[in-house]
Design a protein around this motif. Structure first.
Motif, PDB file in Angstrom:
ATOM      1  N   PRO A 116       0.843  -1.221  -0.114  1.00  0.00           N
ATOM      2  CA  PRO A 116      -0.096  -0.211   0.006  1.00  0.00           C
ATOM      3  C   PRO A 116       0.804   1.190  -0.037  1.00  0.00           C
ATOM      4  CG  PRO A 116      -0.099  -1.111   2.105  1.00  0.00           C
ATOM      5  CD  PRO A 116       0.560  -1.810   1.285  1.00  0.00           C
ATOM      6  N   ALA A 117       2.100   1.185   0.491  1.00  0.00           N
ATOM      7  CA  ALA A 117       3.037   2.242   0.398  1.00  0.00           C
ATOM      8  C   ALA A 117       4.487   1.780  -0.136  1.00  0.00           C
ATOM      9  CB  ALA A 117       3.075   3.045   1.568  1.00  0.00           C
ATOM     10  N   SER A 118       5.352   2.514  -0.452  1.00  0.00           N
ATOM     11  CA  SER A 118       6.482   2.132  -0.810  1.00  0.00           C
ATOM     12  C   SER A 118       7.436   1.899   0.268  1.00  0.00           C
ATOM     13  CB  SER A 118       7.146   3.417  -1.795  1.00  0.00           C
ATOM     14  OG  SER A 118       7.500   4.381  -0.857  1.00  0.00           O
ATOM     15  N   GLU A 119       7.140   2.382   1.257  1.00  0.00           N
ATOM     16  CA  GLU A 119       8.070   2.084   2.568  1.00  0.00           C
ATOM     17  C   GLU A 119       7.799   0.805   3.307  1.00  0.00           C
ATOM     18  OE1 GLU A 119       5.239   5.198   3.412  1.00  0.00           O
ATOM     19  OE2 GLU A 119       6.574   5.079   2.016  1.00  0.00           O
ATOM     20  N   VAL A 120       6.674   0.257   2.926  1.00  0.00           N
ATOM     21  CA  VAL A 120       6.530  -0.768   3.893  1.00  0.00           C
ATOM     22  C   VAL A 120       6.606  -2.330   2.795  1.00  0.00           C
ATOM     23  CG1 VAL A 120       4.716   0.122   4.925  1.00  0.00           C
ATOM     24  CG2 VAL A 120       3.849  -1.045   2.975  1.00  0.00           C
ATOM     25  N   TRP A 121       6.461  -3.322   3.829  1.00  0.00           N
ATOM     26  CA  TRP A 121       6.699  -4.932   2.866  1.00  0.00           C
ATOM     27  C   TRP A 121       5.310  -5.011   1.878  1.00  0.00           C
ATOM     28  CZ3 TRP A 121       7.672  -7.070   8.354  1.00  0.00           C
ATOM     29  CH2 TRP A 121       8.911  -7.168   8.520  1.00  0.00           C
ATOM     30  N   ASP A 122       5.646  -5.732   0.977  1.00  0.00           N
ATOM     31  CA  ASP A 122       4.436  -6.170   0.142  1.00  0.00           C
ATOM     32  C   ASP A 122       3.713  -7.327   1.002  1.00  0.00           C
ATOM     33  OD1 ASP A 122       5.641  -8.879  -0.666  1.00  0.00           O
ATOM     34  OD2 ASP A 122       6.177  -7.914  -2.493  1.00  0.00           O
ATOM     35  N   PHE A 123       2.618  -7.596   0.451  1.00  0.00           N
ATOM     36  CA  PHE A 123       1.712  -8.772   1.259  1.00  0.00           C
ATOM     37  C   PHE A 123       2.533 -10.022   1.561  1.00  0.00           C
ATOM     38  CE2 PHE A 123      -1.363 -11.966   1.779  1.00  0.00           C
ATOM     39  CZ  PHE A 123      -2.174 -11.502   2.676  1.00  0.00           C
ATOM     40  N   ASN A 124       3.343 -10.623   0.569  1.00  0.00           N
ATOM     41  CA  ASN A 124       3.989 -11.738   0.495  1.00  0.00           C
ATOM     42  C   ASN A 124       5.253 -11.570   1.625  1.00  0.00           C
ATOM     43  OD1 ASN A 124       4.534 -14.324  -0.772  1.00  0.00           O
ATOM     44  ND2 ASN A 124       6.425 -13.642  -1.062  1.00  0.00           N
ATOM     45  N   GLU A 125       5.996 -10.471   1.587  1.00  0.00           N
ATOM     46  CA  GLU A 125       6.809 -10.320   2.557  1.00  0.00           C
ATOM     47  C   GLU A 125       6.436 -10.395   3.850  1.00  0.00           C
ATOM     48  OE1 GLU A 125      10.005  -7.404  -0.076  1.00  0.00           O
ATOM     49  OE2 GLU A 125       8.368  -6.607   0.774  1.00  0.00           O
ATOM     50  N   LEU A 126       5.258  -9.591   3.922  1.00  0.00           N
ATOM     51  CA  LEU A 126       4.793  -9.455   5.430  1.00  0.00           C
ATOM     52  C   LEU A 126       4.114 -10.943   5.922  1.00  0.00           C
ATOM     53  CD1 LEU A 126       3.529  -7.820   7.701  1.00  0.00           C
ATOM     54  CD2 LEU A 126       1.598  -7.312   6.198  1.00  0.00           C
ATOM     55  N   MET A 127       3.561 -11.840   5.059  1.00  0.00           N
ATOM     56  CA  MET A 127       3.093 -13.080   5.678  1.00  0.00           C
ATOM     57  C   MET A 127       4.451 -13.990   5.719  1.00  0.00           C
ATOM     58  SD  MET A 127       0.250 -12.450   5.649  1.00  0.00           S
ATOM     59  CE  MET A 127      -0.597 -13.848   6.399  1.00  0.00           C
ATOM     60  N   HIS A 128       5.501 -13.963   5.134  1.00  0.00           N
ATOM     61  CA  HIS A 128       6.749 -14.652   5.195  1.00  0.00           C
ATOM     62  C   HIS A 128       7.318 -14.146   6.564  1.00  0.00           C
ATOM     63  CE1 HIS A 128      10.965 -15.858   4.625  1.00  0.00           C
ATOM     64  NE2 HIS A 128      10.445 -16.947   4.093  1.00  0.00           N
ATOM     65  N   HIS A 129       7.348 -12.973   6.841  1.00  0.00           N
ATOM     66  CA  HIS A 129       7.881 -12.415   7.993  1.00  0.00           C
ATOM     67  C   HIS A 129       7.142 -13.018   9.209  1.00  0.00           C
ATOM     68  CE1 HIS A 129       9.439  -9.576  11.088  1.00  0.00           C
ATOM     69  NE2 HIS A 129       8.412  -9.201  11.506  1.00  0.00           N
ATOM     70  N   ILE A 130       5.794 -13.227   9.222  1.00  0.00           N
ATOM     71  CA  ILE A 130       5.184 -13.887  10.235  1.00  0.00           C
ATOM     72  C   ILE A 130       5.471 -15.167  10.473  1.00  0.00           C
ATOM     73  CG2 ILE A 130       2.793 -14.686  10.880  1.00  0.00           C
ATOM     74  CD1 ILE A 130       1.549 -12.306   9.529  1.00  0.00           C
ATOM     75  N   GLY A 131       5.524 -15.844   9.446  1.00  0.00           N
ATOM     76  CA  GLY A 131       6.243 -17.217   9.356  1.00  0.00           C
ATOM     77  C   GLY A 131       7.594 -17.228   9.999  1.00  0.00           C
ATOM     78  N   TYR A 132       8.755 -16.664   9.535  1.00  0.00           N
ATOM     79  CA  TYR A 132       9.824 -16.510  10.200  1.00  0.00           C
ATOM     80  C   TYR A 132       9.708 -16.134  11.710  1.00  0.00           C
ATOM     81  CZ  TYR A 132      14.523 -15.822  11.265  1.00  0.00           C
ATOM     82  OH  TYR A 132      15.849 -15.745  11.998  1.00  0.00           O
ATOM     83  N   GLY A 133       8.943 -15.069  11.743  1.00  0.00           N
ATOM     84  CA  GLY A 133       9.100 -14.705  13.259  1.00  0.00           C
ATOM     85  C   GLY A 133       8.700 -15.931  14.366  1.00  0.00           C
ATOM     86  N   ILE A 134       7.725 -16.645  13.842  1.00  0.00           N
ATOM     87  CA  ILE A 134       7.278 -17.894  14.722  1.00  0.00           C
ATOM     88  C   ILE A 134       8.435 -18.608  15.118  1.00  0.00           C
ATOM     89  CG2 ILE A 134       6.025 -20.350  14.932  1.00  0.00           C
ATOM     90  CD1 ILE A 134       3.822 -18.563  12.891  1.00  0.00           C
ATOM     91  N   TYR A 135       9.336 -19.001  14.170  1.00  0.00           N
ATOM     92  CA  TYR A 135      10.627 -19.789  14.398  1.00  0.00           C
ATOM     93  C   TYR A 135      11.490 -18.788  15.407  1.00  0.00           C
ATOM     94  CZ  TYR A 135       9.533 -22.951  10.552  1.00  0.00           C
ATOM     95  OH  TYR A 135       8.810 -23.964   9.683  1.00  0.00           O
ATOM     96  N   TRP A 136      11.656 -17.561  14.916  1.00  0.00           N
ATOM     97  CA  TRP A 136      12.641 -16.852  15.861  1.00  0.00           C
ATOM     98  C   TRP A 136      12.191 -16.676  17.437  1.00  0.00           C
ATOM     99  CZ3 TRP A 136      13.251 -12.501  18.496  1.00  0.00           C
ATOM    100  CH2 TRP A 136      14.425 -11.931  18.716  1.00  0.00           C
ATOM    101  N   TRP A 137      10.673 -16.083  17.514  1.00  0.00           N
ATOM    102  CA  TRP A 137      10.492 -15.894  18.642  1.00  0.00           C
ATOM    103  C   TRP A 137      10.231 -17.196  19.591  1.00  0.00           C
ATOM    104  CZ3 TRP A 137       8.321 -11.224  20.599  1.00  0.00           C
ATOM    105  CH2 TRP A 137       8.416 -10.060  19.829  1.00  0.00           C
TER     106      TRP A 137
END
Length: 135
Positions: A32-53
């Motif tokens: 929605p804005a150039s300075e944020v993740w795209d939807f795919n990056e955001l969902m992938h971040h949730i996945g990786y965050g689960i492992y890291w957290w």
């Protein structure tokens, strides 16, 4: 206690997957804005965050933030999320019920919720009504 934690986790999984599925594959790289993740990056971040957290806050094993290469498609990203949630469920089923582990679980869920909320904004910006909130 563990029954409630597993129920909370299952709810988070199902709602997150519904949000992930709500975005059509052709819009997975929408931002929605150039300075944020795209939807795919955001969902992938949730996945990786689960492992890291889970590693850092539930098991208290400090590790660096080193996310893998972002998945490239809706199908791959949803599979990555499913695998991450299944991993977390396995860890919860065997985790000690100590205060630190429980606090780490809740911090992990909070991180998921935070970014899933951002993902619903991505959906709305594309004119897609997010799935109804589940609790």
């Amino acid at each position: 206690m563990k029954t409630q934690i597993l129920a909370t986790l299952e709810n988070a999984k199902q709602y997150t997957l519904a949000v992930a599925d709500g975005m059509p594959a052709e819009h997975y790289h929408f931002k929605p804005a150039s300075e944020v993740w795209d939807f795919n990056e955001l969902m992938h971040h949730i996945g990786y965050g689960i492992y890291w957290w889970e590693e850092n806050l539930i098991r208290q094993q400090e590790s660096d933030w080193q996310p893998p290469k972002v998945t490239s498609s809706k199908k791959q990203t949803i599979a990555y999320l499913e695998k991450a949630f299944d991993f977390l469920k396995q860890q919860v089923e065997t985790m000690a019920g100590d205060k630190t582990a429980i606090q780490g679980f809740h911090a992990t869920i909070d991180h998921i919720t935070h970014h899933r909320g951002q993902a619903t904004i991505h959906l709305r910006c594309k004119g897609i009504e997010p799935p109804a909130y589940r609790y």
